[in-house]
Design an enzyme around this catalytic site. Structure first.
Site, PDB file in Angstrom:
ATOM      1  N   ALA A  63       2.102  -5.677  -6.445  1.00 25.57           N
ATOM      2  CA  ALA A  63       2.084  -6.367  -5.745  1.00 25.57           C
ATOM      3  C   ALA A  63       1.350  -7.284  -6.225  1.00 25.57           C
ATOM      4  O   ALA A  63       0.640  -6.644  -7.586  1.00 25.57           O
ATOM      5  CB  ALA A  63       1.359  -5.987  -4.554  1.00 25.57           C
ATOM      6  N   GLY A 102       5.387  -1.798  -4.785  1.00 25.12           N
ATOM      7  CA  GLY A 102       6.005  -2.781  -4.495  1.00 25.12           C
ATOM      8  C   GLY A 102       7.359  -2.621  -5.516  1.00 25.12           C
ATOM      9  O   GLY A 102       8.915  -2.618  -5.036  1.00 25.12           O
ATOM     10  N   GLU A 105       9.302   0.574  -4.773  1.00 26.49           N
ATOM     11  CA  GLU A 105       9.904  -0.162  -3.654  1.00 26.49           C
ATOM     12  C   GLU A 105      11.340  -0.420  -4.245  1.00 26.49           C
ATOM     13  O   GLU A 105      12.124  -1.002  -3.316  1.00 26.49           O
ATOM     14  CB  GLU A 105       8.868  -0.637  -2.213  1.00 26.49           C
ATOM     15  CG  GLU A 105       8.052   0.580  -1.596  1.00 26.49           C
ATOM     16  CD  GLU A 105       7.316   0.045  -0.873  1.00 26.49           C
ATOM     17  OE1 GLU A 105       7.453   0.324   0.067  1.00 26.49           O
ATOM     18  OE2 GLU A 105       5.908  -1.212  -1.124  1.00 26.49           O
ATOM     19  N   GLU A 125      -0.273   2.924  -3.413  1.00 32.26           N
ATOM     20  CA  GLU A 125      -1.046   2.221  -2.261  1.00 32.26           C
ATOM     21  C   GLU A 125      -2.282   2.921  -2.126  1.00 32.26           C
ATOM     22  O   GLU A 125      -3.703   2.140  -1.029  1.00 32.26           O
ATOM     23  CB  GLU A 125      -0.409   1.445  -1.433  1.00 32.26           C
ATOM     24  CG  GLU A 125       0.672   0.323  -1.911  1.00 32.26           C
ATOM     25  CD  GLU A 125       2.282   1.164  -2.390  1.00 32.26           C
ATOM     26  OE1 GLU A 125       2.723   0.116  -2.875  1.00 32.26           O
ATOM     27  OE2 GLU A 125       1.985   2.020  -2.929  1.00 32.26           O
TER      28      GLU A 125
END
Length: 675
Positions: A63, A102, A105, A125
């Protein structure tokens, strides 16, 4: 403003490239660009497949941290990754560098993944008190299996591409330097393949015992943290329900963590560590001095550990001792430490030899004449240190930085024993110096700006977290430790036991309590060495050679494996002192222990800020997280005080008769926070 996302064509393959330095963070502009590129592919019949790749050093590495705490901007990552997976045309992630958070992901939402062998993929995370909130906890177990998913999400350590490939997370490994071309070829190969493999349509299965075993195995590592259990629960949910229900559970769990104190604390430390590297009154463009060779005086535990930091970073070291046997013992210990690391696979045998080959052991102080930085690491005695610095003043070349690894002593007094106080500062390493991440950089009254800038640059090179401290007794960390230790001893006299006081600290999240720490460090440290002079409980223990773990007896008794047990002899010594001094007894509660040992630390931290001995409250938090084992999920003593409420801290201090810092009182009265 130019979009960080560009699209080009290679025949029927659309190549989507992100160029968002330094780490291709998934900020709003990147998400918007990716979303537009997916729409472009969907609306163009001539596009048969899509490759998502990144320029620069890495694939999407997570992120955009600058967006933390700000209002969300569409498209949000969960929406974006769902659109990627829902594409009717195959999308291939081309991974190099790291695909983290992210970025991971995005990759697992693609239909296929190709990576170079040097790449890593992971979901860190949990280290910010969170979980992968864009379907990561649901797609990972469906693609790579439950056991790998648990490791990745609950521990947060990235895995190599080869391991990910073996587990099925990555479909193909590419040749280094040929990723883009091979990703395009892969895209053509699968362009017509149907149905498209979608992670959300796969199933995740595991026996309940897998989760039970994982929790048990990692109980010590996860103790006190909320996020690991939330991550485990999400993976468990993936084996029990549909993907849609699992994602809903993941989203609820994510929001609970996001707005919880622990994640706020862990994110605070993430940013605090970066802030600590900045010195407010020194221009960012201050040129550091070149450090080509480092000198270390003392080959004991500290000197050897300090030397290893530089050798591991490829910086040659000259190490000086007074006696040959001490020198031989010190260098042998360093080699043993390196070889132990090699045996665990943390370094290669040739790296051990390279490190030891860059070490020059000597008995001659004059051999430090060619060093750019000289660190004195002898025992805590001002006269000895001043004598050494007087000699260094004559030996060291002009411009060499002279540093003392002192825990308490006055750097200005040490600097005054030289003709170049501007070149002198403190570098307080923590033991074991080759392991502990914290480095207190102590700024003398006359320390030159470029000397400080050099210390911070060098700290980064040897992988330390550096915090600038002013000259005062104990600097930041040890100065705040003192009131805790003083109160712990008073509580013993008033009715508490070492076990109770230590238990309260361990339950708070500390790795050990004050008396366990004393036994580990050595009860005899700083003792006056006169067995007939017994003025305190510690004197009584030291006189009986109860020096801690090293003698199998301290505040606790120890077995051969150094396991502690309450000591009847210590209980008797404490009782004798209580009677001898006539100290009134009362039932000491756990709450009182917190108020009298931890609140005074906050008060001392406030005094440190008041006096300008630390640049910012978050620096104090960094010192305690990295140097003393303060639980990261509580964010350091000053952040913890903010979460407790400063009015509550002040009231607790006043209840027990402490003088409250003006800064702490002012902030409490105004309803302000330290951070």
């Amino acid at each position: 403003m130019t979009s960080p996302i560009t699209t080009t064509r290679d025949g029927d393959v659309l190549i989507v490239v992100s160029n968002n330095p330094p780490v291709n963070a998934l900020g709003a502009a990147v998400r918007t660009g990716l979303d537009a590129a997916i729409a472009e592919a969907a609306g163009d019949d001539s596009v048969q497949a899509v490759v998502i790749a990144c320029d620069g050093q890495t694939f999407f590495a997570g992120a955009d941290i600058t967006e933390f705490g700000k209002p969300p901007v569409e498209p949000l990552l969960p929406t974006l990754v769902d659109r990627i997976e829902a594409s009717e045309k195959p999308i291939i992630a081309a991974i190099h560098g790291t695909a983290l958070g992210g970025g991971c992901e995005v990759a697992i939402a693609c239909h296929y993944r190709i990576a170079v062998p040097s790449a890593k993929i992971g979901t860190p995370e949990v280290k910010l008190g969170l979980l992968p909130g864009a379907g990561g906890t649901q797609r990972l177990p469906r693609l790579g299996g439950v056991e790998l998913a648990l490791e990745m999400v609950a521990k947060g350590d990235p895995i190599p591409a080869k391991k990910a490939h073996e587990a099925g997370l990555i479909d193909r490994l590419a040749d280094e330097g040929a990723l883009r071309e091979q990703a395009i070829a892969f895209a053509r190969e699968v362009a017509a393949a149907r149905p498209l493999p979608r992670a959300s349509e796969k199933t995740a299965t595991a026996d309940a015992s897998v989760f039970e075993t994982f929790r048990k195995t990692n109980a010590r590592r996860f103790r006190g943290f909320d996020a690991p259990e939330a991550n485990i629960a999400c993976v468990e949910k993936a084996t029990q329900t549909s993907y849609a229900e699992g994602v809903q559970f993941e989203r609820e769990s994510f929001m609970k963590l996001m707005f919880g104190v622990q994640s706020a604390a862990q994110r605070h430390i993430f940013f605090a560590e970066r802030k600590a590297a900045k010195i407010d009154d020194i221009p960012a463009d201050t040129m550091p001095r070149a450090i080509g060779r480092v000198g270390v005086i003392g080959a004991g535990t500290m000197g050897g550990g300090i030397s290893m930091n530089f050798l591991s970073a490829g910086i040659p070291v000259t190490i000086v001792e007074m006696q040959q046997d001490a020198l031989d013992r010190g260098t042998a210990t360093m080699r043993q430490n390196y070889e132990a690391s090699a045996a665990k696979g943390r370094m290669k045998p040739e790296q051990v030899e390279a490190a030891m080959g860059a070490l020059k052991p000597t008995l001659n102080l004059d051999d430090l004449a060619d060093c750019d930085l000289i660190i004195e690491a002898v025992y805590e005695n001002m006269d000895v240190k001043k004598e050494i610095f007087g000699k260094l003043d004559r030996i060291a070349k002009p411009g060499a930085i002279l540093a003392s690894n002192t825990s308490y002593l006055n750097i200005d007094e040490i600097a005054a024993s030289t003709s170049r106080p501007e070149d002198v500062l403190g570098l307080h390493f923590f033991s074991p110096a080759n392991v502990m991440k914290l480095l207190e950089v102590v700024r003398g009254a006359k320390t030159a700006p470029d000397v400080l800038a050099t210390a911070m640059t060098v700290a980064k090179k040897i992988r330390k977290v550096a915090v600038v401290a002013g000259v005062c007794h104990g600097f930041i960390g040890n100065r705040m430790l003192m009131p805790r230790q003083v109160e712990a001893m008073k509580l013993l006299m008033e009715g508490a036991t070492p076990e109770q006081i230590d238990r309260v600290h361990v339950e708070f999240g500390m790795p050990m309590g004050p008396f366990q720490m004393s036994d580990l460090a050595g009860v005899d440290i700083g003792w006056h060495r006169d067995p007939s002079r017994i003025e305190s409980i510690r004197d009584a223990l030291a006189a009986e050679k109860r020096w801690g773990q090293k003698t199998k007896a301290g505040f606790y008794d120890y077995d051969d494996k150094r396991n502690p047990s309450p000591s009847p002899r210590v209980a008797q010594i404490i009782e004798d002192f209580r009677k001898q001094t006539g100290t009134p007894q009362h039932e000491v509660t756990d709450e009182e222990i917190v108020e009298r040992t931890l609140y005074p630390m906050v008060n001392e931290g406030a005094l440190i800020l008041e006096e300008g001995m630390a640049q910012r409250a978050s620096d104090i938090d960094v010192v305690w997280i990295y140097g003393y084992g303060w639980p990261v999920y509580r964010g350091g003593p000053m952040f913890w005080a903010d979460t407790e409420g400063l009015k509550k801290i002040v009231a607790g201090l006043e209840k027990h008769g402490f003088t409250v810092s003006k800064l702490l009182r002012d902030k409490a009265e105004k309803g302000e926070r330290f951070n």
